[in-house]
Design a protein around this motif. Structure first.
Motif, PDB file in Angstrom:
ATOM      1  N   UNK A   6      -4.597  59.357  90.458  1.00  0.00           N
ATOM      2  CA  UNK A   6      -5.471  59.629  89.316  1.00  0.00           C
ATOM      3  C   UNK A   6      -4.735  59.660  87.976  1.00  0.00           C
ATOM      4  N   UNK A   7      -3.450  59.305  87.979  1.00  0.00           N
ATOM      5  CA  UNK A   7      -2.709  59.256  86.717  1.00  0.00           C
ATOM      6  C   UNK A   7      -3.337  58.219  85.779  1.00  0.00           C
ATOM      7  N   UNK A   8      -3.596  58.615  84.555  1.00  0.00           N
ATOM      8  CA  UNK A   8      -4.189  57.769  83.507  1.00  0.00           C
ATOM      9  C   UNK A   8      -5.606  57.291  83.837  1.00  0.00           C
ATOM     10  N   UNK A   9      -6.210  57.856  84.874  1.00  0.00           N
ATOM     11  CA  UNK A   9      -7.579  57.477  85.223  1.00  0.00           C
ATOM     12  C   UNK A   9      -8.582  57.979  84.189  1.00  0.00           C
ATOM     13  N   UNK A  10      -8.188  58.965  83.381  1.00  0.00           N
ATOM     14  CA  UNK A  10      -9.088  59.496  82.355  1.00  0.00           C
ATOM     15  C   UNK A  10      -9.499  58.420  81.357  1.00  0.00           C
ATOM     16  N   UNK A  44     -15.511  64.611  82.421  1.00  0.00           N
ATOM     17  CA  UNK A  44     -14.718  64.039  83.513  1.00  0.00           C
ATOM     18  C   UNK A  44     -13.388  63.504  82.987  1.00  0.00           C
ATOM     19  N   UNK A  45     -13.411  62.900  81.806  1.00  0.00           N
ATOM     20  CA  UNK A  45     -12.175  62.417  81.197  1.00  0.00           C
ATOM     21  C   UNK A  45     -11.231  63.586  80.904  1.00  0.00           C
ATOM     22  N   UNK A  46     -11.784  64.694  80.405  1.00  0.00           N
ATOM     23  CA  UNK A  46     -10.971  65.885  80.126  1.00  0.00           C
ATOM     24  C   UNK A  46     -10.377  66.451  81.415  1.00  0.00           C
ATOM     25  N   UNK A  47     -11.198  66.507  82.476  1.00  0.00           N
ATOM     26  CA  UNK A  47     -10.719  66.995  83.776  1.00  0.00           C
ATOM     27  C   UNK A  47      -9.538  66.165  84.277  1.00  0.00           C
ATOM     28  N   UNK A  48      -9.681  64.847  84.226  1.00  0.00           N
ATOM     29  CA  UNK A  48      -8.626  63.968  84.733  1.00  0.00           C
ATOM     30  C   UNK A  48      -7.372  64.031  83.865  1.00  0.00           C
ATOM     31  N   UNK A  49      -7.568  64.212  82.556  1.00  0.00           N
ATOM     32  CA  UNK A  49      -6.414  64.334  81.653  1.00  0.00           C
ATOM     33  C   UNK A  49      -5.649  65.628  81.938  1.00  0.00           C
ATOM     34  N   UNK A  90      -1.381  67.507  84.024  1.00  0.00           N
ATOM     35  CA  UNK A  90      -0.468  68.613  83.770  1.00  0.00           C
ATOM     36  C   UNK A  90      -0.309  69.489  85.017  1.00  0.00           C
ATOM     37  N   UNK A  91      -1.396  69.576  85.801  1.00  0.00           N
ATOM     38  CA  UNK A  91      -1.309  70.308  87.074  1.00  0.00           C
ATOM     39  C   UNK A  91      -0.317  69.601  87.991  1.00  0.00           C
ATOM     40  N   UNK A 134     -11.025  72.339  86.325  1.00  0.00           N
ATOM     41  CA  UNK A 134     -12.057  72.421  87.373  1.00  0.00           C
ATOM     42  C   UNK A 134     -13.419  72.781  86.769  1.00  0.00           C
ATOM     43  N   UNK A 135     -13.423  73.610  85.716  1.00  0.00           N
ATOM     44  CA  UNK A 135     -14.682  73.888  85.016  1.00  0.00           C
ATOM     45  C   UNK A 135     -15.244  72.612  84.393  1.00  0.00           C
ATOM     46  N   UNK A 136     -14.365  71.762  83.868  1.00  0.00           N
ATOM     47  CA  UNK A 136     -14.808  70.470  83.327  1.00  0.00           C
ATOM     48  C   UNK A 136     -15.384  69.597  84.438  1.00  0.00           C
ATOM     49  N   UNK A 137     -14.750  69.647  85.611  1.00  0.00           N
ATOM     50  CA  UNK A 137     -15.245  68.898  86.767  1.00  0.00           C
ATOM     51  C   UNK A 137     -16.633  69.383  87.183  1.00  0.00           C
TER      52      UNK A 137
END
Length: 228
Positions: free
Chosen positions: A61-65, A95-100, A104-105, A127-130
């Motif tokens: 999922x790297x750069x998937x945002x 979803x873009x924010x979640x993936x971005x 960092x996680x 996860x709240x963004x998800x």
């Protein structure tokens, strides 16, 4: 078509499917949540599989945002009602924010990012963004199903190709609606909003079901037979 031709066609479909990073991610998701269901949060081999697979998935999922960022700034489909447009764009933004943030996680779990407290906060926000994106998706699918139902009623007396096409879209959106509802439960479980109801085993079952639906949704269409 000979048996060998059929085998080659099936292998070509499997290769096309497995070449998708999203498909590999969802297969790993099924392994991860299936292991969580088996372990029920207890230490052991299944929990180790859960943790290592979860970390491995983050690489896919790297750069998937960027995908949802592109969808966010792209013009909407003509004729779409404003409320559905706003919900769709909200889903893309969340979803873009979640993936971005999820990157960092991953950086923290690999030891690159050292601030544990901030990493935990970032993980919770992500996860709240998800969850928010899943809620928006649910509302969008309900709205689109309503639009499809209204248009299908006008075609019901004349079951032509357009009616069959809309019915197929309706079935696909119904499945997407079910997945979005399940994803809300997954997010609630990850956030431990209802720990007595969404136990690790229940969370595992929800995540495994969602992953299987995603795997099915990404199946490539089989090529049409030349004899048809």
């Amino acid at each position: 078509m000979t048996a060998l031709d059929g085998t080659r066609a099936d292998l070509a479909l499997a290769i096309a499917y497995l070449n998708k990073a999203d498909a590999r991610d969802k297969i790993c998701s099924a392994i991860q949540y299936g292991s969580k269901f088996v372990s029920n949060g207890e230490p052991g081999a299944a929990q180790n599989v859960d943790k290592t697979t979860s970390l491995a998935r983050k690489v896919f999922r790297l750069f998937k945002f960027i995908n949802d960022l592109h969808a966010l700034i792209s013009p909407p489909v003509q004729g779409t009602p404003l409320p559905l447009i706003l919900l769709g764009k909200s889903k893309n933004a969340l979803l873009s924010t979640y993936l971005f943030l999820d990157q960092f996680v991953w950086l923290h779990r690999t030891g690159i990012y050292k601030d544990a407290d901030r990493a935990q906060l970032i993980a919770k926000i992500s996860v709240y963004c998800y969850m928010g994106s899943s809620i928006c998706t649910t509302l969008v699918e309900i709205g689109e199903l309503g639009r499809l139902s209204a248009s299908m009623k006008k075609l019901k007396k004349d079951k032509n190709e357009e009616y069959r096409s809309k019915l197929q879209k309706s079935n696909a959106r119904s499945l997407a609606l079910a997945k979005a509802a399940i994803d809300m439960g997954v997010a609630a479980g990850l956030l431990q909003l209802a720990p007595k109801k969404i136990t690790p085993r229940v969370l595992g079952a929800l995540g495994f079901t969602s992953a299987l639906i995603s795997c099915y949704q990404m199946l490539p269409s089989p090529p049409k037979s030349k004899d048809a």
